[in-house]
Write a protein that holds these residues in place. Structure first.
Motif, PDB file in Angstrom:
ATOM      1  N   ALA A   1       0.828  -1.192   0.000  1.00  0.00           N
ATOM      2  CA  ALA A   1       0.000   0.000   0.000  1.00  0.00           C
ATOM      3  C   ALA A   1       0.863   1.243   0.000  1.00  0.00           C
ATOM      4  O   ALA A   1       1.982   1.232   0.502  1.00  0.00           O
ATOM      5  CB  ALA A   1      -0.905   0.006   1.218  1.00  0.00           C
ATOM      6  N   GLN A   2       0.324   2.280  -0.576  1.00  0.00           N
ATOM      7  CA  GLN A   2       0.966   3.580  -0.558  1.00  0.00           C
ATOM      8  C   GLN A   2      -0.057   4.586  -0.060  1.00  0.00           C
ATOM      9  O   GLN A   2      -1.229   4.502  -0.385  1.00  0.00           O
ATOM     10  CB  GLN A   2       1.434   3.981  -1.956  1.00  0.00           C
ATOM     11  CG  GLN A   2       2.549   3.112  -2.490  1.00  0.00           C
ATOM     12  CD  GLN A   2       2.940   3.506  -3.898  1.00  0.00           C
ATOM     13  OE1 GLN A   2       2.098   3.790  -4.729  1.00  0.00           O
ATOM     14  NE2 GLN A   2       4.240   3.515  -4.158  1.00  0.00           N
ATOM     15  N   VAL A   3       0.401   5.513   0.729  1.00  0.00           N
ATOM     16  CA  VAL A   3      -0.467   6.574   1.207  1.00  0.00           C
ATOM     17  C   VAL A   3      -0.025   7.858   0.520  1.00  0.00           C
ATOM     18  O   VAL A   3       1.134   8.244   0.595  1.00  0.00           O
ATOM     19  CB  VAL A   3      -0.383   6.727   2.743  1.00  0.00           C
ATOM     20  CG1 VAL A   3      -1.231   7.904   3.206  1.00  0.00           C
ATOM     21  CG2 VAL A   3      -0.807   5.444   3.425  1.00  0.00           C
ATOM     22  N   CYS A   4      -0.956   8.470  -0.160  1.00  0.00           N
ATOM     23  CA  CYS A   4      -0.683   9.713  -0.882  1.00  0.00           C
ATOM     24  C   CYS A   4      -1.567  10.814  -0.308  1.00  0.00           C
ATOM     25  O   CYS A   4      -2.770  10.615  -0.150  1.00  0.00           O
ATOM     26  CB  CYS A   4      -1.018   9.574  -2.362  1.00  0.00           C
ATOM     27  SG  CYS A   4      -0.288   8.152  -3.167  1.00  0.00           S
ATOM     28  N   ILE A   5      -0.972  11.946  -0.019  1.00  0.00           N
ATOM     29  CA  ILE A   5      -1.720  13.099   0.444  1.00  0.00           C
ATOM     30  C   ILE A   5      -1.448  14.250  -0.517  1.00  0.00           C
ATOM     31  O   ILE A   5      -0.296  14.622  -0.744  1.00  0.00           O
ATOM     32  CB  ILE A   5      -1.341  13.476   1.891  1.00  0.00           C
ATOM     33  CG1 ILE A   5      -1.648  12.289   2.811  1.00  0.00           C
ATOM     34  CG2 ILE A   5      -2.071  14.743   2.333  1.00  0.00           C
ATOM     35  CD1 ILE A   5      -1.169  12.446   4.229  1.00  0.00           C
ATOM     36  N   ASN A   6      -2.490  14.779  -1.106  1.00  0.00           N
ATOM     37  CA  ASN A   6      -2.429  15.870  -2.090  1.00  0.00           C
ATOM     38  C   ASN A   6      -1.757  15.471  -3.396  1.00  0.00           C
ATOM     39  O   ASN A   6      -1.316  16.340  -4.145  1.00  0.00           O
ATOM     40  CB  ASN A   6      -1.739  17.116  -1.525  1.00  0.00           C
ATOM     41  CG  ASN A   6      -2.574  17.844  -0.512  1.00  0.00           C
ATOM     42  OD1 ASN A   6      -3.797  17.681  -0.480  1.00  0.00           O
ATOM     43  ND2 ASN A   6      -1.949  18.639   0.325  1.00  0.00           N
ATOM     44  N   THR A   7      -1.640  14.190  -3.672  1.00  0.00           N
ATOM     45  CA  THR A   7      -1.077  13.741  -4.948  1.00  0.00           C
ATOM     46  C   THR A   7      -1.652  12.370  -5.298  1.00  0.00           C
ATOM     47  O   THR A   7      -1.989  11.592  -4.415  1.00  0.00           O
ATOM     48  CB  THR A   7       0.464  13.672  -4.908  1.00  0.00           C
ATOM     49  OG1 THR A   7       0.945  13.299  -6.203  1.00  0.00           O
ATOM     50  CG2 THR A   7       0.976  12.679  -3.890  1.00  0.00           C
ATOM     51  N   THR A   8      -1.780  12.090  -6.581  1.00  0.00           N
ATOM     52  CA  THR A   8      -2.179  10.763  -7.043  1.00  0.00           C
ATOM     53  C   THR A   8      -0.981  10.013  -7.601  1.00  0.00           C
ATOM     54  O   THR A   8      -1.096   8.883  -8.022  1.00  0.00           O
ATOM     55  CB  THR A   8      -3.257  10.873  -8.140  1.00  0.00           C
ATOM     56  OG1 THR A   8      -2.753  11.677  -9.213  1.00  0.00           O
ATOM     57  CG2 THR A   8      -4.535  11.487  -7.598  1.00  0.00           C
TER      58      THR A   8
END
Length: 100
Positions: A8-15
Motif C-alpha cells: 500500500a501507498q499513502v498519498c496526500i495531495n497527490t495521485t
C-alpha cells in the motif's frame, strides 16, 4: 496455509506517489512522472527502505534522512531549525553538559 501479501501507498495531495508515504504540501506535482525540483521543495516522502526525504522525493540510499534546501522564488532559503535552548552564559555547562 494461505499467505496474503499486500502493498500500500499513502498519498496526500497527490495521485502520483513517489514512496510508501508521500505528502505533496502545495498539491503542485504532476499526475505522472517524477516531480520537478521546484515541485519537490514542499514534499515529504518515506521510501520502501525507510529513508525519509524533505524537499526531495528521492532521498539518497545511504541516508536515513535527507533534507533538500532550495532557493525560493522570494530569494530566501529555508533550512533546519533545531531545538532552542536558553543558556545562562557563554560558558554554561549546566544546561547542556559537556560530553568530552
Amino acid at each position: 496455509m494461505l499467505a496474503i501479501i499486500t502493498k500500500a501507498q499513502v498519498c496526500i495531495n497527490t495521485t502520483n506517489s513517489q514512496g510508501i508515504l508521500h505528502v505533496d504540501g502545495a498539491k503542485d506535482n504532476s499526475t505522472t512522472g517524477a516531480p520537478t525540483v521546484v515541485q519537490q521543495a514542499n514534499d515529504f516522502v518515506v521510501t520502501a527502505s525507510g529513508s525519509v526525504g524533505v524537499g526531495t522525493t528521492t532521498p539518497d540510499a545511504s541516508a536515513i534522512f535527507e533534507m533538500n534546501v532550495i532557493q525560493l522564488a522570494t530569494g530566501s532559503k529555508k533550512g533546519f531549525l533545531g531545538p532552542r535552548v536558553a543558556l545562562t552564559s557563554n560558558t554554561d555547562v549546566v544546561t547542556i553538559l559537556s560530553r568530552l
